[in-house]
Design a protein around this motif. Structure first.
Motif, PDB file in Angstrom:
ATOM      1  N   VAL A 155      -6.565  -8.080   5.625  1.00 31.53           N
ATOM      2  CA  VAL A 155      -5.222  -8.627   5.393  1.00 31.53           C
ATOM      3  C   VAL A 155      -4.684  -8.095   4.067  1.00 31.53           C
ATOM      4  N   ASN A 156      -5.544  -8.093   3.052  1.00 32.53           N
ATOM      5  CA  ASN A 156      -5.103  -7.603   1.739  1.00 32.53           C
ATOM      6  C   ASN A 156      -4.663  -6.133   1.816  1.00 32.53           C
ATOM      7  N   GLN A 157      -5.479  -5.344   2.528  1.00 34.02           N
ATOM      8  CA  GLN A 157      -5.148  -3.921   2.665  1.00 34.02           C
ATOM      9  C   GLN A 157      -3.824  -3.753   3.423  1.00 34.02           C
ATOM     10  N   ARG A 158      -3.649  -4.544   4.466  1.00 32.80           N
ATOM     11  CA  ARG A 158      -2.412  -4.436   5.277  1.00 32.80           C
ATOM     12  C   ARG A 158      -1.193  -4.867   4.458  1.00 32.80           C
ATOM     13  N   VAL A 159      -1.362  -5.898   3.655  1.00 31.78           N
ATOM     14  CA  VAL A 159      -0.245  -6.355   2.805  1.00 31.78           C
ATOM     15  C   VAL A 159       0.146  -5.240   1.820  1.00 31.78           C
ATOM     16  N   ASN A 160      -0.866  -4.549   1.273  1.00 30.38           N
ATOM     17  CA  ASN A 160      -0.578  -3.437   0.344  1.00 30.38           C
ATOM     18  C   ASN A 160       0.149  -2.305   1.078  1.00 30.38           C
ATOM     19  N   GLU A 161      -0.305  -2.019   2.323  1.00 27.47           N
ATOM     20  CA  GLU A 161       0.366  -0.954   3.108  1.00 27.47           C
ATOM     21  C   GLU A 161       1.811  -1.333   3.399  1.00 27.47           C
ATOM     22  N   LEU A 162       2.026  -2.597   3.775  1.00 28.58           N
ATOM     23  CA  LEU A 162       3.393  -3.036   4.089  1.00 28.58           C
ATOM     24  C   LEU A 162       4.288  -2.949   2.852  1.00 28.58           C
ATOM     25  N   ALA A 163       3.717  -3.298   1.693  1.00 26.85           N
ATOM     26  CA  ALA A 163       4.505  -3.221   0.449  1.00 26.85           C
ATOM     27  C   ALA A 163       4.854  -1.765   0.137  1.00 26.85           C
ATOM     28  N   ALA A 164       3.882  -0.844   0.385  1.00 28.93           N
ATOM     29  CA  ALA A 164       4.139   0.581   0.115  1.00 28.93           C
ATOM     30  C   ALA A 164       5.202   1.116   1.072  1.00 28.93           C
ATOM     31  N   GLU A 165       5.093   0.702   2.362  1.00 29.35           N
ATOM     32  CA  GLU A 165       6.096   1.153   3.353  1.00 29.35           C
ATOM     33  C   GLU A 165       7.481   0.641   2.967  1.00 29.35           C
ATOM     34  N   SER A 166       7.514  -0.587   2.514  1.00 27.32           N
ATOM     35  CA  SER A 166       8.802  -1.187   2.137  1.00 27.32           C
ATOM     36  C   SER A 166       9.396  -0.474   0.914  1.00 27.32           C
ATOM     37  N   ALA A 167       8.520  -0.157  -0.068  1.00 29.54           N
ATOM     38  CA  ALA A 167       9.002   0.549  -1.275  1.00 29.54           C
ATOM     39  C   ALA A 167       9.481   1.953  -0.910  1.00 29.54           C
ATOM     40  N   ASP A 168       8.754   2.573   0.013  1.00 26.13           N
ATOM     41  CA  ASP A 168       9.121   3.923   0.457  1.00 26.13           C
ATOM     42  C   ASP A 168      10.492   3.899   1.130  1.00 26.13           C
ATOM     43  N   ALA A 169      10.670   2.911   2.033  1.00 25.56           N
ATOM     44  CA  ALA A 169      11.957   2.807   2.745  1.00 25.56           C
ATOM     45  C   ALA A 169      13.090   2.539   1.766  1.00 25.56           C
ATOM     46  N   ALA A 170      12.828   1.677   0.766  1.00 24.06           N
ATOM     47  CA  ALA A 170      13.873   1.365  -0.235  1.00 24.06           C
ATOM     48  C   ALA A 170      14.228   2.611  -1.043  1.00 24.06           C
ATOM     49  N   GLY A 171      13.190   3.433  -1.369  1.00 19.73           N
ATOM     50  CA  GLY A 171      13.428   4.664  -2.128  1.00 19.73           C
ATOM     51  C   GLY A 171      14.281   5.638  -1.344  1.00 19.73           C
ATOM     52  N   LYS A 172      13.957   5.762  -0.023  1.00 21.93           N
ATOM     53  CA  LYS A 172      14.735   6.690   0.817  1.00 21.93           C
ATOM     54  C   LYS A 172      16.182   6.237   0.923  1.00 21.93           C
ATOM     55  N   GLU A 173      16.359   4.918   1.065  1.00 20.18           N
ATOM     56  CA  GLU A 173      17.728   4.397   1.200  1.00 20.18           C
ATOM     57  C   GLU A 173      18.520   4.656  -0.093  1.00 20.18           C
ATOM     58  N   ALA A 174      17.840   4.426  -1.244  1.00 12.63           N
ATOM     59  CA  ALA A 174      18.515   4.650  -2.532  1.00 12.63           C
ATOM     60  C   ALA A 174      18.878   6.125  -2.680  1.00 12.63           C
ATOM     61  N   GLY A 175      17.944   7.034  -2.220  1.00 11.74           N
ATOM     62  CA  GLY A 175      18.197   8.461  -2.295  1.00 11.74           C
ATOM     63  C   GLY A 175      19.378   8.871  -1.433  1.00 11.74           C
ATOM     64  N   ALA A 176      19.419   8.257  -0.204  1.00 12.40           N
ATOM     65  CA  ALA A 176      20.524   8.582   0.729  1.00 12.40           C
ATOM     66  C   ALA A 176      21.843   8.120   0.151  1.00 12.40           C
ATOM     67  N   ASN A 177      21.856   6.928  -0.460  1.00  8.88           N
ATOM     68  CA  ASN A 177      23.108   6.413  -1.056  1.00  8.88           C
ATOM     69  C   ASN A 177      23.536   7.267  -2.231  1.00  8.88           C
ATOM     70  N   GLY A 178      22.534   7.766  -3.015  1.00  5.90           N
ATOM     71  CA  GLY A 178      22.852   8.578  -4.188  1.00  5.90           C
ATOM     72  C   GLY A 178      23.453   9.931  -3.826  1.00  5.90           C
ATOM     73  N   SER A 179      23.055  10.456  -2.643  1.00  5.19           N
ATOM     74  CA  SER A 179      23.546  11.776  -2.268  1.00  5.19           C
ATOM     75  C   SER A 179      24.896  11.733  -1.568  1.00  5.19           C
ATOM     76  N   LYS A 180      25.418  10.507  -1.319  1.00  4.37           N
ATOM     77  CA  LYS A 180      26.708  10.393  -0.640  1.00  4.37           C
ATOM     78  C   LYS A 180      27.846  10.787  -1.563  1.00  4.37           C
TER      79      LYS A 180
END
Ligand code: SF4
Ligand code: SF4
Length: 354
Positions: A329-354
């Motif tokens: 569970v701990n490992q999965r929670v860390n993976e989910l947090a990393a996926e969420s941070a990754d998605a947030a980074g991509k979204e911020a990058g996409a907004n910045g390039s607009k």
């Protein structure tokens, strides 16, 4: 203040205590384990110190002294209800540190979670504890150090640790000093030893996202777990029960009401009127149990329910390890947090390039 005693001295302590208390302690049952030529350690009332297993952890917990497997609460007829008689003699229960911490969880559930449970309180008022100290170096399953329950500094009348030099007893309850002195105890400074670390370790996530509820990590247990409920039966902090009315007469107006242990891992536990069932698969039941033990209880009371005794790991016929599930569970929670941070980074990058 503490005492050191030889074997005969500790035996006299137990004999003397037995004049005023019933003594409930772990006992080794030779050859009665679940495999050929194996022993089992379970709790029983004892009369002699030699019966107490002081070295190895018990396979079953002490909890039946506080929450009997089946307890008649009252008898009823058409016109009268009579509370069941119970043995009100005081009891001393020998416990390891994590089990003393488990008592805190039982008290929380029955006495500190809304109105006090009258029947539990009546039993609890007559139960006191002795601490079995030791480093438990050979325990392969326990993880009490990870749960912060490896040491008990209060909640016991006296401790006992069997060493090559005899029996070391810390006696914080001064009313028992005469018992130890009459038994030939020699005064000494005694600090109960405890497992500073365990072979098994777990990491518990501080926060768990809601997406874990539908996560595929639980599917494995639908395939592996047979829903026998053994893990909850041996757990010192599992408290679920159900009610049974036993009728003595065909008209159903004379009988008794019993409280009996139940298990969230057993089919039928979440059945409701109309044929509904809240958790149908063993994966869902495992998710409920695990999150209750390491998250939901903490959200409500500020500390985890699981004390890390490791009994559930040892007893499971399918070799399902609770400590491994916690780490998954701990490992999965860390993976989910990393996926969420990754998605947030991509979204911020996409907004910045607009
Ligand atoms: S969940 Fe397992 S390790 Fe935790 S207290 Fe219960 S039996 Fe012990
Ligand atoms: S003891 Fe093992 S198989 Fe039985 S209910 Fe618990 S996890 Fe499932």
């Amino acid at each position: 203040m503490g005492y050191t005693l030889d074997e005969a001295g500790f035996s006299r302590v137990v004999k003397n205590l037995g004049k005023n208390y019933r003594i409930f302690a772990p006992v080794r049952k030779v050859g009665e384990g679940r495999f050929t030529d194996t022993d089992v350690i379970r709790y029983e009332f004892i009369t002699d110190a030699s019966e107490i297993e002081l070295q190895k952890k018990s396979d079953y917990s002490f909890k039946e002294i506080l929450t009997p497997l089946s307890e008649t609460l009252f008898f009823f007829t058409e016109n009268v209800v009579k509370e069941a008689d119970r043995d009100t003699r005081d009891v001393i229960v020998f416990l390891r540190s994590y089990d003393i911490h488990a008592v805190k969880r039982l008290d929380q559930i029955y006495l500190g979670n809304g109105p006090k449970d009258y029947f539990y309180e009546n039993i609890r008022d007559h139960v006191k504890f002795a601490l079995i100290a030791g480093d438990e170096a050979d325990d392969p399953d326990g993880f009490s150090a990870s749960m912060g329950t490896n040491r008990a500094t209060e909640g016991y009348l006296f401790s006992v640790e069997q060493t090559s030099d005899g029996f070391l007893c810390d006696v914080p309850d001064t009313s028992l000093e005469s018992v130890f002195e009459e038994a030939g105890g020699v005064k000494a400074e005694v600090t109960p030893s405890y497992p500073v670390e365990n072979r098994t370790r777990v990491e518990i996530p501080d926060e768990i996202p809601n997406s874990i509820y539908k996560d595929p990590i639980w599917d494995e247990y639908t395939a592996r777990c047979i829903g026998c409920g053994r893990c909850t039966l041996v757990c010192p902090t599992c408290t679920c029960f159900t009610m049974q009315d036993i009728y003595y007469t065909d008209n159903g107006k004379v009988g008794e009401r019993r409280r009996v242990n139940a298990s969230c891992m057993i089919d039928g536990y979440t059945n409701v009127a109309g044929g509904g069932q809240y958790r149908r698969t063993q994966g869902e039941r495992m998710r409920f149990k695990v999150l209750h033990k390491i998250y939901d209880f903490r959200k409500r009371f500020g500390y985890d329910m699981c004390v890390g005794c490791g009994r559930c790991d040892a007893v499971c016929p399918e070799y399902i390890s609770f400590s491994k599930i916690i780490n998954k569970v701990n490992q999965r929670v860390n993976e989910l947090a990393a996926e969420s941070a990754d998605a947030a980074g991509k979204e911020a990058g996409a907004n910045g390039s607009k």
